[in-house]
Enzyme design. Structure first.
Site, short mmCIF file in Angstrom:
data_model
loop_
_atom_site.label_atom_id
_atom_site.label_comp_id
_atom_site.label_asym_id
_atom_site.label_seq_id
_atom_site.Cartn_x
_atom_site.Cartn_y
_atom_site.Cartn_z
N ARG B 9 -82.61 36.87 46.37
CA ARG B 9 -81.98 38.64 46.12
C ARG B 9 -81.71 39.53 47.03
NH1 ARG B 9 -83.91 40.73 41.88
NH2 ARG B 9 -86.22 39.91 42.07
N THR B 10 -80.56 40.73 46.92
CA THR B 10 -80.65 41.73 47.34
C THR B 10 -81.91 42.69 47.05
OG1 THR B 10 -78.51 41.96 47.96
CG2 THR B 10 -79.63 43.85 47.76
N LEU B 11 -83.13 42.94 47.91
CA LEU B 11 -84.08 43.78 47.07
C LEU B 11 -84.10 45.05 48.31
CD1 LEU B 11 -87.13 40.49 47.81
CD2 LEU B 11 -86.55 42.35 45.86
N ASN B 113 -79.32 40.89 41.64
CA ASN B 113 -78.33 40.76 43.17
C ASN B 113 -77.33 41.61 43.10
OD1 ASN B 113 -78.62 39.80 45.52
ND2 ASN B 113 -77.34 37.70 44.61
N PRO B 114 -78.10 42.93 43.47
CA PRO B 114 -76.42 43.80 43.74
C PRO B 114 -76.07 43.85 45.19
CG PRO B 114 -79.17 45.02 43.95
CD PRO B 114 -79.43 43.93 43.24
#
Lengths: 251, 232
Positions: B9-11, B113-114
């Site tokens: 995931r994009t963190l 997960n933007p």
């Protein structure tokens, strides 16, 4: 294809800015209501079916679903041509799989998008054609003959003239039976006008208008009930002004 | 299995672009962005093009994570390709692309997960000018002038005062340069290498980069320790 020929007639014609669909109502018996042959698919697209109405209902639902999905994703109307291709691809699949049967319904799809007004005919075979005017179903040949004679003028027709032509073409398929608003259904879509089915009163008024003209050409047998008094007397195919006054189709 | 999924995931964003500023002018849309890509507080990359044309009618500018921007360009490439393949006289305009991107951004946000971007979308189709913005949580709107990031705080007040419907190309560029200059002075992640691009009904042009003139000869800068001299 046979199923389409046995269904009751459906007619479509288009001008540059409007498309009109008309069909003959068929009912099982005097007691039952007639079958719904014209469906709204979206504000800018409507469809008339001829053939197995159950198949027509399923395809209408598919079309509505596609239109809504496109609107949701892109916030604009699905171009009619693209919907047609998706529809016919679906129909084609049924002709190539041994365990399926073709959709037994012919569709006249009327729609408006940024490239103009469109009228398409979808076959059960998966073929589609774009038409200026067309008629399908039983006894539609008479309507087609009438449309063939007059289609060149349709591009520039006014909305009222187009509807009138649709009604006259419908009358041709009735082969002598009297044209009344209870026998036919008419729907319109145009620039600034979302797809909608016209109500019976409006249709009856229009029928009365041109029926008077027809009556006066042959010696009048008896006064027409509910005839528009004198207004339609000099009305001909070309005069839009009078018709505009009588038929206030603001829905 | 959960731990593997977590790492995908994009963190946080890694390489980011700073603000984009855009406005509608007489013939279409003007958009400006600098060419910097920051790696945290390091100004690591100085030639990143953050303004890209999409299809015939649209211009896309992005701030935020550069890799996500490249991913978005790939999505749009596919979208435009399929649109062209229809070959039927219809084409996706800026409004449609904006709506599509909003759906994508919002969808990704809902999955936690933007795509870590704020996007500016502008274009002209059939004489209609369109300028909108979408950000990483799916907020989207349309306006006559938009900006992302710090541009919202520094550039939009200038635009609110000085924008009008009938800006010529030169006036629009001057206005954008004024906004970019303020950003250059005040935004620590800005670099002095600006790209401007315009889109009109006829075509889309991304101009070659240029630098803004800055002025540092203020008397207060001449003797910086005047106010608090010496060591203690």
């Amino acid at each position: 294809m046979e199923a389409v020929k046995q269904g009751s007639a459906a007619i479509g014609l288009r001008s540059k800015t409007h498309v009109v669909l008309a069909c003959v109502n068929k009912s099982n018996s005097e007691l039952s209501s007639h079958q719904k042959k014209i469906s709204k698919v979206d504000d800018h697209i409507g469809v008339a079916i001829a053939g197995l109405t159950a198949d027509g209902r399923v395809l209408s639902r598919y079309m509505r679903s596609e239109c809504i999905n496109y609107s949701y994703c892109f916030e604009s109307v699905l171009p009619v041509g693209r919907l047609i291709v998706q529809l016919t691809d679906k129909a084609q699949v049924c002709t190539q799989r041994s365990w399926k049967r073709p959709y037994g319904v012919g569709l006249l799809v009327a729609g408006l998008d940024e490239s103009g007004a469109h009228l398409y005919y979808n076959c059960p075979s998966g073929n589609y054609f774009e038409y200026q005017a067309f008629a399908i179903g039983s006894r539609s040949q008479a309507a087609r003959t009438y449309l063939e004679r007059r289609f060149v003028s349709f591009t520039g027709s006014s909305r009222e003239d187009l509807i009138k032509d649709a009604l006259i073409a419908t009358r041709e398929t009735l082969q002598g039976e009297k044209l009344r608003s209870s026998v036919c259904t008419v729907a319109v879509v145009g620039v600034g006008e979302p797809f909608h089915i016209l109500d019976q009163e409006t249709i009856q008024k229009l029928i009365d208008d041109f029926e008077i003209v027809r009556e006066e050409k042959s010696p009048p047998a008896e006064p027409q009930p509910g005839a528009a008094p004198g207004q339609g007397s000099s009305a001909d195919q070309g005069a839009g002004a009078d018709q505009g006054g009588v038929a206030s189709m603001d829905i | 299995m959960a731990t593997v999924a977590e790492s995908e995931r994009t963190l946080y964003p890694y390489v980011t672009g700073s603000s984009v500023v855009a406005l509608k002018y007489k013939d279409g849309i003007l958009m400006a962005a600098d060419m910097g890509g920051s790696y945290g507080s390091t100004l690591r990359y100085k030639s990143i093009e953050r303004l890209k044309p999409v299809g015939k009618h649209t211009l896309l500018g992005a701030s935020g994570e550069i890799s996500d921007f490249q991913e978005i360009l790939r999505y749009l490439d596919e979208l435009i390709l399929y649109d062209n393949m229809w070959d039927d006289g219809n084409s996706l305009g800026p409004k449609e692309v904006h709506s599509y991107l909003t759906r994508v951004m919002y969808n990704r946000r809902n999955k936690f997960n933007p795509l870590w971007n704020s996007l500016v979308l502008g274009g002209v189709k059939n004489g209609q000018k369109y300028l909108g913005m979408v950000n990483m949580i799916g907020i989207n709107f349309e306006d006559n002038h938009v900006a992302t990031g710090l541009g919202n705080h520094l550039a939009r007040p200038i635009l609110r005062d000085e924008w009008n419907e009938n800006l010529t190309f030169e006036e629009g560029v001057k206005l954008l340069e004024k906004c970019m200059r303020v950003l250059l002075y005040r935004d620590r992640s800005a670099v002095n290498k600006i790209q401007i691009s315009k889109i009109t009904e006829e075509d889309c042009t991304v101009f070659p980069p240029f630098s803004l003139k800055t002025y540092w000869d203020f008397s207060a800068f001449k003797n910086p320790t005047a106010g608090a001299p010496g060591s203690w």
